[in-house]
Design a protein around this motif. Structure first.
Motif, mmCIF file in Angstrom:
data_model
loop_
_atom_site.group_PDB
_atom_site.id
_atom_site.type_symbol
_atom_site.label_atom_id
_atom_site.label_comp_id
_atom_site.label_asym_id
_atom_site.label_seq_id
_atom_site.Cartn_x
_atom_site.Cartn_y
_atom_site.Cartn_z
ATOM 1 N N MET A 254 99.154 -16.321 -21.986
ATOM 2 C CA MET A 254 99.780 -16.009 -23.268
ATOM 3 C C MET A 254 100.712 -17.151 -23.659
ATOM 4 S SD MET A 254 100.515 -11.889 -22.863
ATOM 5 C CE MET A 254 101.436 -12.046 -21.316
ATOM 6 N N ASP A 255 100.180 -18.058 -24.446
ATOM 7 C CA ASP A 255 100.917 -19.161 -25.073
ATOM 8 C C ASP A 255 101.562 -20.125 -24.082
ATOM 9 O OD1 ASP A 255 101.223 -19.969 -27.840
ATOM 10 O OD2 ASP A 255 103.372 -19.935 -27.479
ATOM 11 N N PHE B 25 104.886 -12.521 -27.566
ATOM 12 C CA PHE B 25 104.028 -11.803 -26.626
ATOM 13 C C PHE B 25 104.849 -11.086 -25.550
ATOM 14 C CE2 PHE B 25 101.930 -15.539 -28.364
ATOM 15 C CZ PHE B 25 100.858 -14.952 -29.007
ATOM 16 N N THR B 26 106.164 -11.029 -25.752
ATOM 17 C CA THR B 26 107.081 -10.377 -24.814
ATOM 18 C C THR B 26 107.891 -9.310 -25.546
ATOM 19 O OG1 THR B 26 109.056 -11.752 -25.174
ATOM 20 C CG2 THR B 26 107.333 -12.657 -23.743
ATOM 21 N N ALA C 99 103.494 -7.419 -33.133
ATOM 22 C CA ALA C 99 103.138 -8.397 -32.100
ATOM 23 C C ALA C 99 102.807 -7.707 -30.784
ATOM 24 C CB ALA C 99 104.277 -9.393 -31.913
ATOM 25 N N VAL C 100 103.603 -6.703 -30.413
ATOM 26 C CA VAL C 100 103.337 -5.947 -29.188
ATOM 27 C C VAL C 100 102.014 -5.205 -29.308
ATOM 28 C CG1 VAL C 100 104.092 -3.957 -27.827
ATOM 29 C CG2 VAL C 100 105.730 -5.731 -28.448
ATOM 30 N N GLN C 101 101.762 -4.597 -30.465
ATOM 31 C CA GLN C 101 100.514 -3.859 -30.669
ATOM 32 C C GLN C 101 99.305 -4.765 -30.455
ATOM 33 O OE1 GLN C 101 99.867 -2.589 -34.733
ATOM 34 N NE2 GLN C 101 98.535 -0.895 -34.114
ATOM 35 N N ILE C 102 99.348 -5.960 -31.029
ATOM 36 C CA ILE C 102 98.219 -6.888 -30.903
ATOM 37 C C ILE C 102 98.071 -7.363 -29.459
ATOM 38 C CG2 ILE C 102 97.355 -9.157 -31.596
ATOM 39 C CD1 ILE C 102 98.775 -8.657 -34.320
ATOM 40 N N THR C 103 99.181 -7.720 -28.824
ATOM 41 C CA THR C 103 99.130 -8.181 -27.435
ATOM 42 C C THR C 103 98.531 -7.120 -26.536
ATOM 43 O OG1 THR C 103 101.087 -9.578 -27.783
ATOM 44 C CG2 THR C 103 100.514 -9.028 -25.506
ATOM 45 N N ARG C 104 99.006 -5.896 -26.673
ATOM 46 C CA ARG C 104 98.485 -4.804 -25.845
ATOM 47 C C ARG C 104 96.991 -4.585 -26.086
ATOM 48 N NH1 ARG C 104 103.017 -0.075 -26.813
ATOM 49 N NH2 ARG C 104 104.360 -0.510 -25.009
ATOM 50 N N ALA C 105 96.579 -4.612 -27.351
ATOM 51 C CA ALA C 105 95.178 -4.328 -27.668
ATOM 52 C C ALA C 105 94.237 -5.335 -27.021
ATOM 53 C CB ALA C 105 94.984 -4.306 -29.188
ATOM 54 N N TYR C 106 94.548 -6.627 -27.145
ATOM 55 C CA TYR C 106 93.626 -7.652 -26.659
ATOM 56 C C TYR C 106 93.718 -7.844 -25.147
ATOM 57 C CZ TYR C 106 92.026 -8.716 -31.321
ATOM 58 O OH TYR C 106 91.440 -8.613 -32.555
ATOM 59 N N VAL C 107 94.914 -7.791 -24.593
ATOM 60 C CA VAL C 107 95.035 -7.916 -23.134
ATOM 61 C C VAL C 107 94.404 -6.700 -22.461
ATOM 62 C CG1 VAL C 107 96.642 -8.040 -21.192
ATOM 63 C CG2 VAL C 107 97.054 -9.411 -23.246
ATOM 64 N N GLY C 108 94.662 -5.504 -23.015
ATOM 65 C CA GLY C 108 94.060 -4.302 -22.446
ATOM 66 C C GLY C 108 92.545 -4.328 -22.522
ATOM 67 N N ALA C 109 92.007 -4.753 -23.673
ATOM 68 C CA ALA C 109 90.555 -4.835 -23.814
ATOM 69 C C ALA C 109 89.968 -5.845 -22.833
ATOM 70 C CB ALA C 109 90.199 -5.221 -25.252
ATOM 71 N N PHE C 110 90.659 -6.958 -22.654
ATOM 72 C CA PHE C 110 90.173 -7.984 -21.727
ATOM 73 C C PHE C 110 90.062 -7.440 -20.301
ATOM 74 C CE2 PHE C 110 91.290 -11.220 -18.551
ATOM 75 C CZ PHE C 110 90.201 -12.076 -18.685
#
Length: 368
Positions: A250-251, A307-308, A330-341
């Motif tokens: 993450m960045d 991302f924090t 920002a948290v919503q997007i981070t959670r969605a993509y990291v969780g999906a990964f």
């Protein structure tokens, strides 16, 4: 090596009414609620690696680490887990030059995990989290709680003497010794190698023949994600330890060149720093050497620490953050993509979200 951890916050002032915040030592801060169906438990572990002397303060003896565990709990009951200690809060705010809120402000942040709750039955995939340089492990709590609510055990590691403040069970708090060193690429490489050793040791203690935690962990399904230096360290750890089956950066700039990883990897960063035409070319270089399943995405409107937890907490305090989207988003997007990964990589579930652009997340651009 160290980007401005809180973006524009070094000289920040409160933008909203400050009287209520300054009059109370307990502002009503809270993290976004987890999105998964399971209640979340949390506990802390102190781990001592007697095989290594601390690389930054040899006089302190063996390498000591504090680890936060979030996990699926059998029931939603009991006191809420603490976010951080008052000393950790004071040192983090001082380190970033923020004087407009009480020093213990961040220690009053409400979490959604229940302290020392009974773990749910079953064996769960494990995700290790490594924070950015100078930041504490608590800065990734919102991601850790969300993954736990989705059925993961999550271990966030404080890399001792590499963050502004870290409190141990005996009450003493260490500070950031490394922050006083020249911030060079060579130091970054040493830090990442040390973090890889930290994580491998944590895996030994969590999944070995006599695990220090009695909850169920599936040792064949281990992933790692990190922010900033923690993202760089994720690739270094995967190169050194084959137990880590999937990774997320993450960045984080790759200070240690990626020379070949055949396991799944997700690059998730800001549009300012990490597009193929950005000044930081380390992602383009690494991309050529990631030979397994991979994705490269950027999130418009974010800055380095979006991302924090720091982004949503800054929003609640009325502090300028230098981002164009809210911390909650920002948290919503981070959670969605990291969780999906991790669902795709560790649970082998189809995840259409990772196949390309989504109307639900127009901020996200795919570069692969």
């Amino acid at each position: 090596m160290r980007k401005s951890i809180l973006g524009g916050l070094l000289a920040a002032t409160l933008l909203t009414c400050t009287a209520a915040t300054q009059a109370s030592a307990e502002p009503a801060l809270r993290l976004p609620r987890p999105t998964g169906p399971r209640p979340v438990g949390a506990t802390t572990l102190q781990l001592v690696d007697s095989s290594r002397t601390d690389p930054w303060v040899p006089s302190s003896g063996a390498r000591r680490l504090m680890v936060s565990l979030w996990y699926p709990a059998s029931a939603a009951r009991g006191p809420r887990a603490a976010y951080m200690t008052p000393d950790e809060s004071a040192l983090l705010l001082k380190g970033e030059g923020i004087t407009t809120v009480p020093p213990d402000t961040l220690s009053h942040t409400r979490t959604d995990a229940y302290a020392d709750a009974t773990p749910a039955r079953g064996r769960h995939p494990l995700v290790v989290l490594s924070p950015g340089f100078s930041l504490p492990r608590s800065s990734l709590t919102s991601l850790g709680e969300d993954l736990a609510s989705r059925g993961y055990v999550v271990a966030a590691v404080d890399h001792t003497y590499e963050n502004f403040g870290e409190t141990f069970p005996d009450g003493h708090t260490t500070t950031c010794v490394v922050c006083d060193l020249d911030q060079t690429p060579a130091l970054a490489r040493k830090l990442a190698a040390g973090r890889a050793a930290d994580v491998s040791f944590v895996l030994d203690r969590l999944t070995g023949p006599r695990p220090v935690w009695k909850g169920g962990i599936s040792a064949s399904r281990i992933g790692m994600a990190g922010h900033s230096l923690g993202g760089d360290s994720t690739a270094v750890t995967m190169a050194a330890d084959p137990r880590v089956r999937a990774g997320v950066n993450m960045d984080g700039t790759f200070n240690t060149p990626v020379t070949g990883l055949s396991r799944p990897f997700l690059l998730m960063g800001t549009a300012v720093m990490h597009t193929p035409t950005s000044k930081d070319t380390t992602w383009s270089d690494a991309w050529q050497h990631l030979t397994g399943w991979k994705r490269w995405i950027t999130v418009a409107g974010t800055q380095h620490s979006s991302f924090t937890d720091l982004h949503p907490l800054a929003d609640q305090l009325g502090l300028a953050f230098g981002a164009d989207i809210s911390g909650t988003r920002a948290v919503q997007i981070t959670r969605a993509y990291v969780g999906a990964f991790f669902d795709r990589s560790l649970r082998h579930r189809p995840e259409p979200l990772l196949d390309g652009p989504s109307s639900a997340y127009p901020e996200v651009t795919f570069w692969n």
